[in-house]
Design an enzyme around this catalytic site. Structure first.
Site, PDB file in Angstrom:
ATOM      1  N   GLY A  46      38.645   2.441  31.378  1.00 30.06           N
ATOM      2  CA  GLY A  46      38.588   3.840  30.977  1.00 30.06           C
ATOM      3  C   GLY A  46      37.854   3.975  29.659  1.00 30.06           C
ATOM      4  O   GLY A  46      37.719   2.993  28.910  1.00 30.06           O
ATOM      5  N   GLN A  51      35.833   7.822  21.622  1.00 26.90           N
ATOM      6  CA  GLN A  51      35.566   6.416  21.295  1.00 26.90           C
ATOM      7  C   GLN A  51      34.091   6.124  21.044  1.00 26.90           C
ATOM      8  O   GLN A  51      33.754   5.115  20.437  1.00 26.90           O
ATOM      9  CB  GLN A  51      36.067   5.509  22.434  1.00 26.90           C
ATOM     10  CG  GLN A  51      37.575   5.507  22.593  1.00 26.90           C
ATOM     11  CD  GLN A  51      37.992   4.679  23.779  1.00 26.90           C
ATOM     12  OE1 GLN A  51      38.027   5.160  24.899  1.00 26.90           O
ATOM     13  NE2 GLN A  51      38.298   3.401  23.545  1.00 26.90           N
ATOM     14  N   CYS A  91      42.877  -1.688  24.399  1.00 28.88           N
ATOM     15  CA  CYS A  91      41.980  -0.571  24.130  1.00 28.88           C
ATOM     16  C   CYS A  91      40.660  -1.121  23.602  1.00 28.88           C
ATOM     17  O   CYS A  91      40.651  -2.004  22.743  1.00 28.88           O
ATOM     18  CB  CYS A  91      42.602   0.361  23.099  1.00 28.88           C
ATOM     19  SG  CYS A  91      41.576   1.786  22.697  1.00 28.88           S
ATOM     20  N   LEU A  92      39.570  -0.581  24.109  1.00 27.64           N
ATOM     21  CA  LEU A  92      38.245  -1.036  23.663  1.00 27.64           C
ATOM     22  C   LEU A  92      38.035  -0.723  22.179  1.00 27.64           C
ATOM     23  O   LEU A  92      37.193  -1.354  21.538  1.00 27.64           O
ATOM     24  CB  LEU A  92      37.150  -0.378  24.507  1.00 27.64           C
ATOM     25  CG  LEU A  92      37.151  -0.780  25.990  1.00 27.64           C
ATOM     26  CD1 LEU A  92      36.132   0.048  26.765  1.00 27.64           C
ATOM     27  CD2 LEU A  92      36.867  -2.271  26.152  1.00 27.64           C
ATOM     28  N   HIS A 133      46.461   7.331  28.500  1.00 29.09           N
ATOM     29  CA  HIS A 133      45.842   6.633  27.360  1.00 29.09           C
ATOM     30  C   HIS A 133      44.557   7.361  26.931  1.00 29.09           C
ATOM     31  O   HIS A 133      44.322   7.556  25.734  1.00 29.09           O
ATOM     32  CB  HIS A 133      45.563   5.185  27.801  1.00 29.09           C
ATOM     33  CG  HIS A 133      44.809   4.330  26.838  1.00 29.09           C
ATOM     34  ND1 HIS A 133      45.351   3.210  26.241  1.00 29.09           N
ATOM     35  CD2 HIS A 133      43.540   4.395  26.376  1.00 29.09           C
ATOM     36  CE1 HIS A 133      44.449   2.649  25.441  1.00 29.09           C
ATOM     37  NE2 HIS A 133      43.336   3.334  25.514  1.00 29.09           N
ATOM     38  N   GLU A 134      43.769   7.794  27.904  1.00 29.39           N
ATOM     39  CA  GLU A 134      42.490   8.463  27.585  1.00 29.39           C
ATOM     40  C   GLU A 134      42.717   9.876  27.033  1.00 29.39           C
ATOM     41  O   GLU A 134      42.025  10.296  26.102  1.00 29.39           O
ATOM     42  CB  GLU A 134      41.590   8.536  28.822  1.00 29.39           C
ATOM     43  CG  GLU A 134      41.264   7.209  29.499  1.00 29.39           C
ATOM     44  CD  GLU A 134      40.788   6.128  28.554  1.00 29.39           C
ATOM     45  OE1 GLU A 134      40.275   6.448  27.460  1.00 29.39           O
ATOM     46  OE2 GLU A 134      40.945   4.950  28.897  1.00 29.39           O
ATOM     47  N   HIS A 137      43.399   9.655  23.465  1.00 29.37           N
ATOM     48  CA  HIS A 137      42.182   9.494  22.642  1.00 29.37           C
ATOM     49  C   HIS A 137      41.592  10.856  22.269  1.00 29.37           C
ATOM     50  O   HIS A 137      41.156  11.061  21.136  1.00 29.37           O
ATOM     51  CB  HIS A 137      41.109   8.704  23.392  1.00 29.37           C
ATOM     52  CG  HIS A 137      41.232   7.217  23.275  1.00 29.37           C
ATOM     53  ND1 HIS A 137      41.202   6.551  22.072  1.00 29.37           N
ATOM     54  CD2 HIS A 137      41.345   6.251  24.217  1.00 29.37           C
ATOM     55  CE1 HIS A 137      41.307   5.242  22.270  1.00 29.37           C
ATOM     56  NE2 HIS A 137      41.401   5.034  23.576  1.00 29.37           N
TER      57      HIS A 137
HETATM   58  O1  GNR Z   1      40.105  -1.180  29.488  1.00 30.99           O
HETATM   59  C1  GNR Z   1      41.210  -0.699  29.212  1.00 30.99           C
HETATM   60  N1  GNR Z   1      42.326  -1.228  29.769  1.00 30.99           N
HETATM   61  C2  GNR Z   1      43.578  -0.647  29.673  1.00 30.99           C
HETATM   62  C3  GNR Z   1      44.676  -1.397  30.051  1.00 30.99           C
HETATM   63  C4  GNR Z   1      45.940  -0.865  29.997  1.00 30.99           C
HETATM   64  C5  GNR Z   1      46.112   0.432  29.582  1.00 30.99           C
HETATM   65  C6  GNR Z   1      45.040   1.196  29.190  1.00 30.99           C
HETATM   66  C7  GNR Z   1      43.772   0.663  29.242  1.00 30.99           C
HETATM   67  S1  GNR Z   1      42.420   1.635  28.781  1.00 30.99           S
HETATM   68  C8  GNR Z   1      41.311   0.408  28.248  1.00 30.99           C
HETATM   69  C9  GNR Z   1      39.960   1.012  27.915  1.00 30.99           C
HETATM   70  C10 GNR Z   1      40.131   1.982  26.766  1.00 30.99           C
HETATM   71  O2  GNR Z   1      40.272   1.660  25.623  1.00 30.99           O
HETATM   72  N2  GNR Z   1      40.140   3.252  27.059  1.00 30.99           N
HETATM   73  O3  GNR Z   1      40.319   4.152  26.095  1.00 30.99           O
HETATM   74 NI    NI Z   2      41.469   3.150  24.552  1.00 35.54          NI
END
Ligand code: GNR
Ligand code: NI
Length: 167
Positions: A46, A51, A91-92, A133-134, A137
């Site tokens: 995601g 980001q 998270c990236l 999660h997104e 952000h």
């Molecule tokens: O790549 C991602 N893996 C992930 C694993 C578990 C819960 C959420 C994520 S999102 C993350 C990519 C990211 O940072 N998206 O904002």
């Molecule tokens: Ni993230």
């Protein structure tokens, strides 16, 4: 197509609240496609526009194994959420940190697609986790905000050290 630069915690720009997309234009579609390419390249499941330093409410997701299910959510709204589920998140924008977060287990979301049409979907499992999660952000919230202060400080110190080495 182009790869975009991903901001890293504790960059203050990750705390900005994204603004609604007024109209889904070619420019927005281009940004969304570049976000998808950046996410696949990372690789991640995601990516939120916040980001890549764009304060727009755009999310791209693909939880498939083979990049076969790209999902674009513009102006996403969480309509309902049920239950609880623990998931080990990463998270990236917070490289090499993985911690368990509790979120809703099943959700219903409304968003615009790349054509600018409104749609609704139900999600559970990793897809539900990822969407929440997104959306966080877009509100300037990171998964480390759910951790203890001690854990968050440790991650912050480590990433700040990393950042200094690159300067
Ligand atoms: O790549 C991602 N893996 C992930 C694993 C578990 C819960 C959420 C994520 S999102 C993350 C990519 C990211 O940072 N998206 O904002
Ligand atoms: Ni993230």
């Amino acid at each position: 197509m182009a790869l975009l630069n991903i901001l890293h915690f504790p960059d203050p720009r990750l705390r900005l609240k994204a603004l609604p997309v007024e109209q889904v234009t070619d420019e927005i579609r281009q940004l969304a496609q570049n976000m998808l390419e950046t996410m696949y390249d990372a690789p991640g499941i995601g990516l939120a526009a916040t980001q890549v330093n764009e304060q727009k409410r755009i999310i791209v997701i693909d939880v498939s194994e083979d990049k076969s299910s790209p999902l674009f959510l513009i102006n996403p709204e969480l309509l309902a959420s049920q239950g609880e589920r623990e998931f080990e998140e990463g998270c990236l924008s917070v490289p090499e940190a993985y911690e368990t977060v509790t979120r809703a287990d099943t959700i219903r979301v409304r968003a615009l697609n790349l054509q600018g049409d409104s749609f609704e979907m139900d999600a559970d499992g990793i897809l539900a986790t990822c969407i929440q999660h997104e959306i966080d952000h877009l509100e300037g919230k990171l998964f480390v905000d759910y951790l203890s202060n001690l854990k968050r400080q440790r991650i912050k110190k480590r990433l700040e050290k990393h950042q200094k080495q690159k300067l």
